[in-house]
Design an enzyme around this catalytic site. Structure first.
Site, PDB file in Angstrom:
ATOM      1  N   ASP A   1      -5.885 -35.072  -7.032  1.00 40.45           N
ATOM      2  CA  ASP A   1      -5.128 -35.513  -5.851  1.00 40.45           C
ATOM      3  C   ASP A   1      -4.443 -34.337  -5.172  1.00 40.45           C
ATOM      4  OD1 ASP A   1      -5.876 -38.125  -6.471  1.00 40.45           O
ATOM      5  OD2 ASP A   1      -4.042 -38.501  -7.605  1.00 40.45           O
TER       6      ASP A   1
ATOM      7  N   ASP B   1      -3.772 -40.804 -13.830  1.00 38.30           N
ATOM      8  CA  ASP B   1      -2.672 -40.085 -13.181  1.00 38.30           C
ATOM      9  C   ASP B   1      -1.626 -39.730 -14.223  1.00 38.30           C
ATOM     10  OD1 ASP B   1      -3.709 -40.230 -10.558  1.00 38.30           O
ATOM     11  OD2 ASP B   1      -2.924 -42.253 -10.311  1.00 38.30           O
TER      12      ASP B   1
END
Length: 178
Positions: free
Chosen positions: A149, A131
């Protein structure tokens, strides 16, 4: 009358649409992986590049699922979430092949497929998802996320929108006599 040749390059419009959705998912996967490679190669774990007063690039790893669900488990979650994503991938490809002309529905599935596969690549290759997007305000932080995402979230929103529009069309349809 001559027989049609087998193996020609002509495809049905449905097949072209199906492969277009698969190509779109592939583009999402490529964009996701390129951005993850870039940030992993240019940031140290936990390092932050300040961009805006409410947004930073960072490098974080998530061994769990959304919002770090099950991140503190003993490692079994890696394969559990991989299996779920692979099962979802099979279902999505089936649904795309079955109804490639339903534009909004297939756009949602394309986004979910690209995002799911992007994160599965991370899980298999690294044991966690990479991330790098971090939004915050003062002392409040939204969990870091990535391009996969974003695609999954957009796909889920489009899927809900498609269902709401389908229900609205169905409601407007005149009742057929019994």
């Amino acid at each position: 009358m001559p027989k049609p040749q087998t193996g020609t390059l002509t495809q049905s419009p449905k097949a072209v649409r199906f492969w277009s959705w698969i190509a779109g998912a592939f583009l999402i996967i490529v964009l996701d992986q390129i951005t993850k490679i870039y940030f992993e190669g240019n940031l140290q774990y936990g390092e932050r590049w300040h961009v805006l007063p409410f947004f930073d690039f960072t490098l974080l790893y998530n061994p769990g699922a959304a919002f770090s669900f099950l991140a503190d488990s003993q490692g079994w979650q890696r394969w559990f979430f991989t299996a779920i994503a692979l099962g979802a991938t099979g279902l999505i490809v089936y649904l795309l092949r079955r109804s490639p002309t339903q534009t909004l529905f297939c756009a949602s599935l394309m986004c979910i497929l690209g995002g799911a596969v992007g994160n599965v690549i991370d899980r298999v290759q690294h044991g966690h998802v990479i991330d790098f997007l971090l939004f915050y305000w003062n002392n409040w932080y939204f969990p870091a996320f990535n391009v996969a995402d974003i695609a999954i979230t957009c796909g889920a929103i489009l899927l809900v929108l498609d269902e709401l529009l389908r229900m609205r069309r169905h409601k407007r349809k005149p009742e057929e006599p019994a």
